[in-house]
Design an enzyme around this catalytic site. Structure first.
Site: not given
Length: 315
Positions: A138, A141-142
């Site tokens: 992701c 997300c990261d």
């Protein structure tokens, strides 16, 4: 049950992604008593989208999480109940369906499978060991953890190209590794990657090992034509090589060769009263707009099923 939720519903939806929330909106607006169950927060794959730019009528682009929050609120405004719970069993009963969850057992006349799909793994050395320490599935997300660093993206479809484009806005450089000689992504999406000066593409290359002690430090690449191996230094590896449908609860259904649930155009499975929609369903094109369409159709078909079951006739 201790959760202030009734036991019996007309329509239970397992999965609160785009398909599930779309179905919840259409069903509850049609006065169908609807419950949506998801093991996590609503959103599914949509929560990983930084800019939702290709959904008709949504312009300027919005973030995936913001769009999902709006969908959730809309469904609830029509009366849908949405809960977070782990589903351990879903089965047919004499009167319909029963769903066992971490918050109790719920029953319904009809049910929709909108469980989506999960990221496929590469199954190479270092992937599991360094997951969460530079290996990610992701980018939104990261990605921010690797701001101004060099990263690698694996894959050649829409997701890989979209995520690489996003990462190029925060990382110093992005290298896409794809085992084929050209992208399988839509032309516009692929063109955006190929024209991006911060993105380097390694076609005919396969990631064969992820290296690092406590975090990712480099990757091993193998040329798919010559077999030659090389090492590329990187701070992170973002993997987008396809999805695996989440169908574990429903082994009695009919599936295609890739494991997706076969349905009719009206989202009917091989079990009467049981429908499937979104990424879990066998179809040729998987996008948020098609997931929403699936959900709306499933809700409409469920409504017809309920009317026939209750012998309701319009005059």
């Amino acid at each position: 049950m201790g959760n202030n939720i009734e036991d019996n519903f007309e329509f239970i939806i397992i999965g609160a992604g785009a398909a599930g929330l779309s179905a919840a909106q259409y069903a509850s607006r049609a006065n169908i008593k609807t419950l949506v169950i998801d093991q996590g927060l609503p959103g599914g794959q949509a929560t990983n989208i930084s800019n939702l730019e290709n959904y008709p009528g949504v312009f300027p682009p919005v973030s995936g999480p913001a769009w999902i929050e709006s969908m959730k609120n809309q469904a609830e405004s029509f009366g849908a109940k949405i809960i977070q719970a782990q589903v351990s069993k879903a089965q047919r009963t004499d009167g319909g369906f029963s769903v066992e969850t971490s918050r109790g057992v719920f029953s319904s006349d009809t049910m929709l499978i909108a469980t989506g799909a999960e990221h496929r793994k590469l199954a190479i050395p270092g992937e599991t060991e360094l997951s969460g320490r530079g290996v990610s599935y992701c980018a939104t997300c990261d990605g921010p953890f690797f701001r101004n660093k060099s990263v690698v993206v694996v894959g050649g479809g829409d997701s890989a190209c979209d995520e690489a484009t996003y990462l190029s806005t925060i990382c110093s450089s992005v290298t896409i590794v794809h085992r084929k000689s050209q992208f399988r992504a839509q032309k516009a999406v692929a063109a955006r990657v190929l024209s991006n000066p911060k993105i380097t593409v390694r076609f005919n290359s396969q990631l064969t090992q992820i290296l690092g002690e406590k975090k990712v430090s480099s990757v091993e690449l193998t040329d798919t034509i010559t077999g030659e191996k090389s090492t590329l230094e990187t701070s992170a590896v973002f993997i987008f090589v396809g999805m695996i449908p989440r169908t574990g609860l429903f082994s009695e259904l009919t599936f295609d060769d890739a494991g997706y649930i076969k349905t009719s155009e009206d989202m009917e499975t091989s079990v009467p009263g049981l429908f499937a929609a979104g990424d879990v369903r066998s179809k040729s094109f998987r996008q948020i707009v098609t997931a929403c369409s699936d959900g709306a159709i499933a809700a409409n078909t469920a409504a017809k099923f309920l009317r026939e079951k209750n012998n309701e006739v319009y005059k």
